[in-house]
Design an enzyme around this catalytic site. Structure first.
Site, short mmCIF file in Angstrom:
data_model
loop_
_atom_site.label_atom_id
_atom_site.label_comp_id
_atom_site.label_asym_id
_atom_site.label_seq_id
_atom_site.Cartn_x
_atom_site.Cartn_y
_atom_site.Cartn_z
N HIS A 1 0.93 -1.39 -0.16
CA HIS A 1 -0.35 -0.62 -0.29
C HIS A 1 1.20 1.38 -0.06
CE1 HIS A 1 1.30 -0.16 4.70
NE2 HIS A 1 0.63 1.27 3.97
N ARG A 2 2.04 1.12 0.58
CA ARG A 2 3.23 1.76 0.34
C ARG A 2 4.17 1.48 -0.30
NH1 ARG A 2 2.83 7.50 3.72
NH2 ARG A 2 -0.03 7.57 3.51
N LYS B 1 10.23 -2.35 3.41
CA LYS B 1 10.96 -2.19 4.74
C LYS B 1 10.83 -3.55 5.84
CE LYS B 1 14.56 0.38 5.35
NZ LYS B 1 14.67 -0.80 6.20
N LYS C 1 3.82 -1.90 11.90
CA LYS C 1 4.76 -1.34 12.84
C LYS C 1 5.40 0.24 12.10
CE LYS C 1 7.82 -3.97 13.69
NZ LYS C 1 9.70 -4.60 13.63
N ASP D 1 4.30 6.33 11.78
CA ASP D 1 3.82 7.45 10.37
C ASP D 1 5.05 7.36 9.33
OD1 ASP D 1 1.70 7.70 11.33
OD2 ASP D 1 2.25 9.29 12.78
N LYS E 1 9.70 -8.33 5.52
CA LYS E 1 11.02 -9.67 6.18
C LYS E 1 11.82 -10.29 5.16
CE LYS E 1 11.98 -8.96 10.53
NZ LYS E 1 12.13 -8.12 11.48
N SER F 1 15.45 3.75 10.85
CA SER F 1 16.39 3.68 9.14
C SER F 1 15.13 4.09 8.04
CB SER F 1 15.53 2.38 9.03
OG SER F 1 16.62 0.77 9.13
#
Ligand code: GLU
Length: 472
Positions: free
Chosen positions: A65-66, A70, A94, A99, A106, A363
């Site tokens: 969705h974004r 990560k 998370k 935000d 992963k 990160s």
């Protein structure tokens, strides 16, 4: 995992379902958020000595969705598809909670890093990176790995170098991985970020008088007793910073080789030295050895910090847990069925997807630094310093008094990168908790912080889908 326990991914799904009913979101949308979008399982050979080792590895992208997605890469013999899927899903929630504008992912390699020489680990890491490049599973706008259990900045440097070899000339290539060494496009403060985030969260959580009264505790972090499971990167810094900046008393520690206890507080630095010298935390002068390493989890304390692996608190040992607060510094240390028991006992569980989000938060800052091609603070540090100096001079002139040199330096200091990173992290952890707490307070039928955290995440992720125009 034995059949009487749900798998790790099932445990995450169970918690998801528990929260989903509070959101009022359409069933299809919830289903889309819940599933893992892409699971890449690979096997590749690496020549170790005269032999070939076939490595089992994964990269899971839970939600697109974004972008980029990560999440860390784990080296452990416990890695399997279910585990990586669960960890990827947790990354999605998370990131939403704090935000950080990424989807969750992963990676995992089923290896014991301690059984390989450094040169062989490098070979394995580079080959894994090549597999990711081949399938378009890595890139600053695609999927950005980071350290996790069994990996660190060294592995991230190998990943970056391999990526740049293949993508020569790609201007933003340094952002293809985070958690890199500071001199290789990393950022100050990333190593300790997860532990530091745990501390900021704890300090915020225990600051509410009414919440603490329910647990029979007084507000304030100072003097609280803490037990930590795992002195790796997360557990060590969570303990160290809690002691140094929060005046917390560390009374118990559990590690691979066993567990120790000291009622009036352990000296963490001395303990680390002792472990380096003897190879073990056991027999630390002044402390008591516990029979089994798991016994540390059952010590009486204010705050228990499981900072090792998942599935540590099960329905078997949950009835014996005596901590007032459990801070899930690791991912998934409390199994879903164990949590029911803990909640009945009135224990407060601060969920992983919030309390260990400091790592991915910093990160994100590192990724931003890589995209901006400039260290934080470079533009404004001197300007701020000069402005404050002028202000001091004006104050001196107006009052006719001199400000001491030491005080002046302290007041006029412009922010370094580390100051900005820590301040961004602190703001992130405090703000996210306030959001979660507000949901928890407002919705009377929500009985635990994990559900509230999930609801916070689901609200944000679903609105992303709405703006994508997929779910009107
Ligand atoms: N492995 C860490 C985690 O579980 C950090 C992930 C990241 O920085 O991308 O949150």
């Amino acid at each position: 995992m034995s059949s009487k326990h749900p798998s790790f991914f099932q445990s995450v799904e169970r918690n998801f379902d528990k929260a989903a009913i509070h959101t009022g979101l359409p069933k299809g949308l919830l289903e889309q958020i819940k599933v893992c979008n892409a699971v890449y399982q690979m096997r590749f050979p690496v020549k170790i000595g005269k032999d070939y080792h076939v490595i089992e590895a994964y990269r899971v992208q839970h939600s697109h969705h974004r972008l980029p997605t990560k999440g860390g890469i784990r080296y452990s013999m416990a890695v399997n598809q279910d585990e990586v899927m669960a960890l990827a899903a947790l990354m999605t929630y998370k990131c939403a909670i704090v935000d950080v504008p990424f989807g969750g992912a992963k990676g995992g390699l089923k290896i014991d890093p301690r059984s390989y020489k450094e040169a062989d680990l490098q070979k394995i890491t580079r080959r894994y990176t090549t597999e990711l490049i081949r399938k378009n599973f890595i890139g600053p706008g695609i999927d950005v790995p980071a350290p996790d259990y069994g990996t660190g900045s060294r592995e991230m440097a190998w990943i970056l170098d391999t990526y740049q070899t293949f993508k020569n000339g790609e201007i933003d290539s340094a952002g293809c991985v985070t958690g890199k060494p500071v001199n290789q496009h990393g950022i100050n403060g990333r190593t300790e970020a997860t532990g530091r985030g745990v501390f900021y969260s704890l300090r915020e959580v225990v600051s509410y008088k009414e919440d603490m009264a329910k647990l029979g505790l007084t507000p304030g972090i100072a003097g609280k007793t803490m037990v930590v499971q795992g002195l790796g990167n997360v557990g060590y810094y969570a303990a160290k910073i809690s002691i140094e900046e929060g005046d917390v008393k560390l009374i118990g520690v559990s590690e691979y080789e066993g567990a120790i206890y000291k009622e009036d507080g352990l000296d963490l630095d001395a303990l680390m030295k002792h472990r380096k010298k003897t190879g073990s935390i056991l027999d630390f002068p002044g402390a008591k050895n516990l029979k089994k390493r798991e016994d540390a989890l059952e010590l009486e304390c204010d705050i228990l910090v499981p900072a090792a692996l998942e599935n540590q608190i099960t329905k078997e040992n949950a009835p014996r847990i005596k901590a007032k607060i459990i801070a899930e510094a690791a991912n998934g240390p409390v199994m879903a069925d164990a949590e029911d028991i803990l909640l009945k006992k009135g224990i407060m569980v601060i969920p992983d997807m919030y309390i260990n989000a400091g790592g991915v938060t910093v990160s994100y800052f590192e990724w931003l630094k890589n995209l901006s091609h400039m260290r934080f603070g470079r533009m404004q540090k001197r300007f701020d310093h000069n402005t404050y100096m002028n202000l001091m001079t004006t104050v001196e002139e107006m009052t006719g008094k001199k400000i001491g040199t030491k005080e002046k330096l302290l007041i006029t200091r412009g922010a370094e990168e580390i100051d900005l990173v820590n301040s961004g992290l602190e703001e992130t952890m405090v703000y996210a908790y306030q959001e979660i707490r507000q949901i928890f307070k407002k919705k009377k039928d929500i009985k635990d912080l994990r559900t509230a955290a999930f609801v916070s995440a689901l609200n944000k992720i679903s609105s992303d889908y709405m703006t994508l125009g997929i779910f009107p």
